[in-house]
Write a protein that holds these residues in place. Sequence first.
Motif: not given
Length: 165
Positions: A40-44, A53-54, A60-62, A90-92
């Motif tokens: 997943g690609l996100s600007c958060l 993102a969650e 189970g993705g990155t 932190a999870a990225a």
Amino acid sequence: MRMIAVTGHMDLAEGTERLLRAALPALLTELTAGADGLTGLSCLAPGADSVFAEAVLAAGGTLEVVLPFHDYRGSLADPAVRERFDRLVAAASEVTVEPYPQASLAAFEAANSALLKRADALVAVWDGLPPAKGGGTATTVAEARAAGLPVHVLWPEGARRASAR
């Protein structure tokens, strides 16, 4: 690996995040059918970007993050939003920061363009309305479509924006 970017509204009305959390797993499963994984690609940004993102992490993705300017975290005034942001960063697996010193339309547009350049598809959490001002979800959808990137609009029944348009 299937690279899915997100764009979406930040001003989600109460209850809309719950609707998105319910709808995203099926969409992510559909978009990654036959693929060997999900990134997943996100600007958060608060709202749709963070919910997406969650959902990616729960599937189970990155997660790969593109931040629009240097002190993006400092621009987040709400402590709960900041805590969510910190947890997702932190999870990225990767965090990239665009070379802008502060918030600007150019910074946000550059970050969205960076997401699209890396993506195989775009999930747009979008009410379908044109932009009220420059940039934003509608502009990112138009840019993706112009580039030939598949766009999957997600706006579940009952979803609403908090701001009046």
